[in-house]
Design an enzyme around this catalytic site. Sequence first.
Site, PDB file in Angstrom:
ATOM      1  N   ASP A 262      -3.969 -10.655   3.620  1.00 55.27           N
ATOM      2  CA  ASP A 262      -2.745 -11.004   2.927  1.00 55.27           C
ATOM      3  C   ASP A 262      -1.644 -10.058   3.428  1.00 55.27           C
ATOM      4  O   ASP A 262      -1.921  -9.073   4.113  1.00 55.27           O
ATOM      5  CB  ASP A 262      -2.943 -10.899   1.401  1.00 55.27           C
ATOM      6  CG  ASP A 262      -1.929 -11.757   0.661  1.00 55.27           C
ATOM      7  OD1 ASP A 262      -2.203 -12.164  -0.477  1.00 55.27           O
ATOM      8  OD2 ASP A 262      -0.855 -12.055   1.245  1.00 55.27           O
TER       9      ASP A 262
HETATM   10  C1  GLC Z   1       1.810 -13.324  -0.262  1.00 58.32           C
HETATM   11  C2  GLC Z   1       0.731 -13.961  -1.091  1.00 58.32           C
HETATM   12  C3  GLC Z   1      -0.087 -14.982  -0.364  1.00 58.32           C
HETATM   13  C4  GLC Z   1       0.773 -15.664   0.680  1.00 58.32           C
HETATM   14  C5  GLC Z   1       1.120 -14.609   1.717  1.00 58.32           C
HETATM   15  C6  GLC Z   1       2.005 -15.176   2.820  1.00 58.32           C
HETATM   16  O1  GLC Z   1       1.910 -11.961  -0.562  1.00 58.32           O
HETATM   17  O2  GLC Z   1      -0.167 -13.086  -1.754  1.00 58.32           O
HETATM   18  O3  GLC Z   1      -0.602 -15.901  -1.329  1.00 58.32           O
HETATM   19  O4  GLC Z   1       0.079 -16.725   1.272  1.00 58.32           O
HETATM   20  O5  GLC Z   1       1.759 -13.487   1.146  1.00 58.32           O
HETATM   21  O6  GLC Z   1       3.220 -15.586   2.281  1.00 58.32           O
END
Ligand code: GLC
Length: 731
Positions: A262
């Site tokens: 993430d």
């Molecule tokens: C965010 C979220 C995740 C998302 C990622 C990319 O922090 O936790 O769900 O897909 O970043 O945007």
Amino acid sequence: MDKQALEALLNDMSTEEKVMQLVQISGSEYEADAEITGIERGQVKDNVKRLAGSTLGIWGSKRLRKIQEQYISEHPHHIPLMFMLDVIHGHKTVLPCPLGQGATFDPDAVRKGAELQAREAAADGVHATFSPMADLCRDARWGRIMESTGEDKLLNSRMSKAMVEGYQGDDLKDPTHVAACVKHFAAYGAAEGGRDYNNTELSEHTLREYYLRAYGEAIKKNPVMVMSSFNSINGIPATGNQFLMKKILREEFGFQGVLISDWGAVGEMINHGFAEDQKDAALKGMMAGVDIDMCSGCYSAYLEELVNEGAVSMEMLDEAVLRVLNMKNDLGLFEDPYRGLTMESGPVITKESRQLAREAVTASLVLLENKENTLPLRKEKLAFVGPYADTKRLQSSWAFSGEDENTVTVWEAASEVCEPELIKLAVGCTMLDQDAMTAREICHVDHWQEKNDELLAEAIHAAKWADTVIICLGEDIAQSGEATSKASLKLPMVQLRLLNEMKKTGKKIVTLIFTGRPLELKEVRELSDALMVCWLPGTEGGHGVVDVLMGKASPSGRLSVSFPYTVGQEPLHYDMYPTGRPKPENGPGPYTSRYLDCENGALYPFGYGLSYTTFEYTDAKLSAQTMSASDTITASVTVRNTGDRKGSATVQLYVRDVTGSRVRPIRELADFKKISLEPGAEEKVSFTISEEMLRFWTAEEKWASEEGKFRVWICDNSCDGIPLEFQLKNR
Ligand code: GLC
């Protein structure tokens, strides 16, 4: 490109090129208006921008084509850049938020919705979406419950599988589909205190029995990616957790695709106190098998050094890079880096996409109260009041690529079907209390008190004129989603004041709740003649809601998550354990597991919802009273529409393993079927109970069923039904 050519490409790449294929950078490196969904750490170095394997947060066919052309021309091996985006419940046509889609109990409809999302996103140059979110969510304080399909492992499994199928289709090279990414692996929804990013303490039993189930089921549909979660599990951050990522994900689930972190999660292992510094974090991410480092900068800064030092073998690096190259190859990007980007203008909302969205809304709405058949509305004078009565902010915080101006408000939809002299609009109050944290961030209102007194007076005037008041209340869309945990589930005081004042006018009150999480609705229930949860319904929200209000469609949603009496009950879920001192059904029961000041169960339980008609469940039976491991039992019931309107029933099969080597929940959803019946019609609904359905993670640390008594309910919510019994004899 065939396997040999890919391997030849890999072998020809420099170590730096290989490392950068494992680096994802923010779209803001390319476009100023990129959607930033994490903590930015400043611009990347030129070589990183030139060689990074993927980016996220930008879309638009013309500009992505331009970025790709430049990127490929400058890349030493002309490897295409990959564009990823959070298309969670809509790209141009925004569908109900996932918690509302879960309430449809209709995986096929959810699959079709994912297909639409993929079509629209792919036409805008997107190659992969960071969806489905398969996290099990039992805590309404956690704002990301909005992005889940709820508290049940079976419902989440079926919905997550349907989304992977819808996004990816049968052929990833088909330019109308995109790669799916199952997230957030794992158990992100179990954050202590419901506070986002917090630690999760789970026994291996609870992890496997509940929290891992939907990820595992979705992975059976071969999603291209899995995303690691921010949380630590039993003290080890998921992103560096070798038990989770190597034993469970790779070995047991057999996942061979790309594991992406993430946003910033690799680097955040330092904050967790699990990694010394960025270099250590990069090492721990690689050792756990994280292929792509999203936006932390650790891989781009230290991975090549780690390889040169031998801390990370070239073989390990090649494995990860080959997975990324395979992903791009499976999407056909080597043959067509623009992947069918023919639509200069990008996707447009069509009549068909609106119709699909409108039907998704009506199927997601959950009617909780309908005293004296207040709904559907008759031809009468209607006052539409409340901050949700005429707002286009009906999309969630995760629908950023959908434009609000495309949304149909409740008032706009009502104005299309009601005679103008029979409806009035009066917003009645601000969305938020003056001291609400969110208010300071999103919607400051000058002279707040005077403004609300003025709005209230207008609403009272409109209500006195009307026969029925439609009051549209709820949480602002910025109060659910990432980093939006709340310690209170109450509606804003200013909204409750409006509701009480509307009730004082003596008119019928129809309350609509727009929300991304369960809220405390006990007071609202007492003040309302009809009460319906509308979730965050998206582009066709107004049309879908008014279709149900006017009876053009019948509400068929069932709660995907329990609504509590009070936040003090959270985390709250229907599949709780009986304890050694179960509270008697009716009565306090001294020395039993209970609260002195509240029920144990939900105000509105999982699976609950009303229709405009009534259903009778009769002749519930089992085809046998004993079952061996090789047998199956058929559980059946006759469902009859005993009302005067067509309606949908969601027939739910619950099972309880009465005695096990571990304690077992008082019931758990084992299957469900949504059926539609004309007035007076009846249908025999059957389910097959197999031994496999009865397996759980036993005290011997394995998946198995165990002999003994089982109870079965075939009913229409998780608190309903008369139990039937059978014996499982494994031999
Ligand atoms: C965010 C979220 C995740 C998302 C990622 C990319 O922090 O936790 O769900 O897909 O970043 O945007």
